[in-house]
Design a protein around this motif. Sequence first.
Motif, short mmCIF file in Angstrom:
data_model
loop_
_atom_site.label_atom_id
_atom_site.label_comp_id
_atom_site.label_asym_id
_atom_site.label_seq_id
_atom_site.Cartn_x
_atom_site.Cartn_y
_atom_site.Cartn_z
N LYS A 179 6.06 7.98 -41.19
CA LYS A 179 4.82 7.74 -41.93
C LYS A 179 4.81 8.50 -43.25
O LYS A 179 4.51 7.94 -44.31
CB LYS A 179 3.63 8.14 -41.09
CG LYS A 179 3.38 7.21 -39.89
CD LYS A 179 2.16 7.67 -39.11
CE LYS A 179 1.88 6.75 -37.93
NZ LYS A 179 0.69 7.17 -37.15
N ARG A 180 5.15 9.79 -43.21
CA ARG A 180 5.07 10.61 -44.42
C ARG A 180 6.19 10.26 -45.40
O ARG A 180 6.01 10.39 -46.62
CB ARG A 180 5.09 12.09 -44.05
CG ARG A 180 3.81 12.52 -43.33
CD ARG A 180 3.77 14.00 -43.08
NE ARG A 180 2.53 14.38 -42.45
CZ ARG A 180 1.44 14.84 -43.07
NH1 ARG A 180 1.44 14.96 -44.39
NH2 ARG A 180 0.34 15.17 -42.40
N LEU A 195 5.49 9.21 -49.20
CA LEU A 195 6.10 9.92 -50.31
C LEU A 195 6.83 8.95 -51.24
O LEU A 195 6.74 9.07 -52.48
CB LEU A 195 7.07 10.98 -49.78
CG LEU A 195 7.74 11.90 -50.81
CD1 LEU A 195 6.68 12.65 -51.61
CD2 LEU A 195 8.69 12.87 -50.13
N LEU A 196 7.52 7.97 -50.69
CA LEU A 196 8.20 6.97 -51.52
C LEU A 196 7.17 6.15 -52.32
O LEU A 196 7.39 5.82 -53.49
CB LEU A 196 9.04 6.06 -50.65
CG LEU A 196 10.26 6.72 -49.96
CD1 LEU A 196 10.91 5.73 -48.99
CD2 LEU A 196 11.27 7.19 -50.99
N LYS A 197 6.06 5.85 -51.68
CA LYS A 197 5.00 5.09 -52.36
C LYS A 197 4.44 5.91 -53.52
O LYS A 197 4.21 5.37 -54.62
CB LYS A 197 3.91 4.73 -51.36
CG LYS A 197 2.78 3.89 -51.95
CD LYS A 197 1.75 3.57 -50.88
CE LYS A 197 0.59 2.75 -51.48
NZ LYS A 197 -0.45 2.44 -50.46
N SER A 247 6.05 6.69 -61.17
CA SER A 247 6.95 6.11 -62.17
C SER A 247 6.29 4.95 -62.93
O SER A 247 6.51 4.78 -64.12
CB SER A 247 8.24 5.63 -61.50
OG SER A 247 7.96 4.58 -60.57
N VAL A 248 5.45 4.19 -62.23
CA VAL A 248 4.80 3.05 -62.87
C VAL A 248 3.64 3.49 -63.75
O VAL A 248 3.50 3.07 -64.91
CB VAL A 248 4.32 2.04 -61.82
CG1 VAL A 248 3.49 0.93 -62.45
CG2 VAL A 248 5.51 1.44 -61.07
N LEU A 283 14.20 10.43 -56.03
CA LEU A 283 13.76 11.07 -54.80
C LEU A 283 14.85 10.91 -53.75
O LEU A 283 15.34 9.80 -53.51
CB LEU A 283 12.45 10.44 -54.31
CG LEU A 283 11.88 11.00 -53.00
CD1 LEU A 283 11.55 12.47 -53.11
CD2 LEU A 283 10.66 10.18 -52.58
N ILE A 284 15.25 12.04 -53.14
CA ILE A 284 16.28 12.04 -52.09
C ILE A 284 15.70 12.75 -50.88
O ILE A 284 15.19 13.87 -50.99
CB ILE A 284 17.56 12.74 -52.56
CG1 ILE A 284 18.15 12.02 -53.79
CG2 ILE A 284 18.59 12.80 -51.44
CD1 ILE A 284 19.34 12.73 -54.39
#
Length: 240
Positions: free
Chosen positions: A23-24, A28-30, A36-37, A45-46
Amino acid sequence: MGRGRVVLERIENKINRQVTFSKRRNGLLKKAYELSVLCDAQVALIISSSRGKLYEFGSTDVNKILERYRQCCYSLQGNVAENETQNLYQEVSKLKVKYESLQLSQRHLLGEDLEKLRLKELVNLENQLDKTLSKARQRKTEMMYDRLEELRQKENDLGEKNKQLKSELEEVEGHAQATLQSPGGLPLTKDNRTESEDPTLRLQIWDHQPVPQEKATDDDQRRTMVGGSKSNCNQRGWLL
């Protein structure tokens, strides 16, 4: 009712931990995508899970963003090294100037290179030499007084030792003299002293002393003369 506050600590249950990670991670990716947008930023992000799986996100090429990051880090390190080099060079320059100044002062104190000095500098040098000479004499006097005090202490110690040895020597001589004066070579004690001072013993010793030969001969002659005179008187009386 609102949600309770989540305690930030490791989740012991593996299933719950995996669910929370999924979930997290997605959240975080979202958020990275939205950043960025909305802000026109380059985001890389890695994410590495506990099982060793990698997840990455890049608004552009991730490798280009990482290369730019490396160049920036190296440039910062290079600037730090360059600043340290400049600081060291400045320190060396200052030490070199100070060393040359000390060498020049030493030559002036030794009486060298005085032609370049002005009158005020010569007066200051003279005052400095006077102070140095005064301190040196004061230190020499203190050392001489300390040495004199040590010698006096040694003299007192030697005097005490001399008195002690003299007392012991007098005691030994007195004991030896008393031993020689006592009869029979024995120490002169109270008993020996009483016996030696007895008048009867002295008289007996005097009576048994041998008579010298010359004195005995004179006594014999006197006795012969007295005897001869008596016999002559007898003869004369008989003849009469």
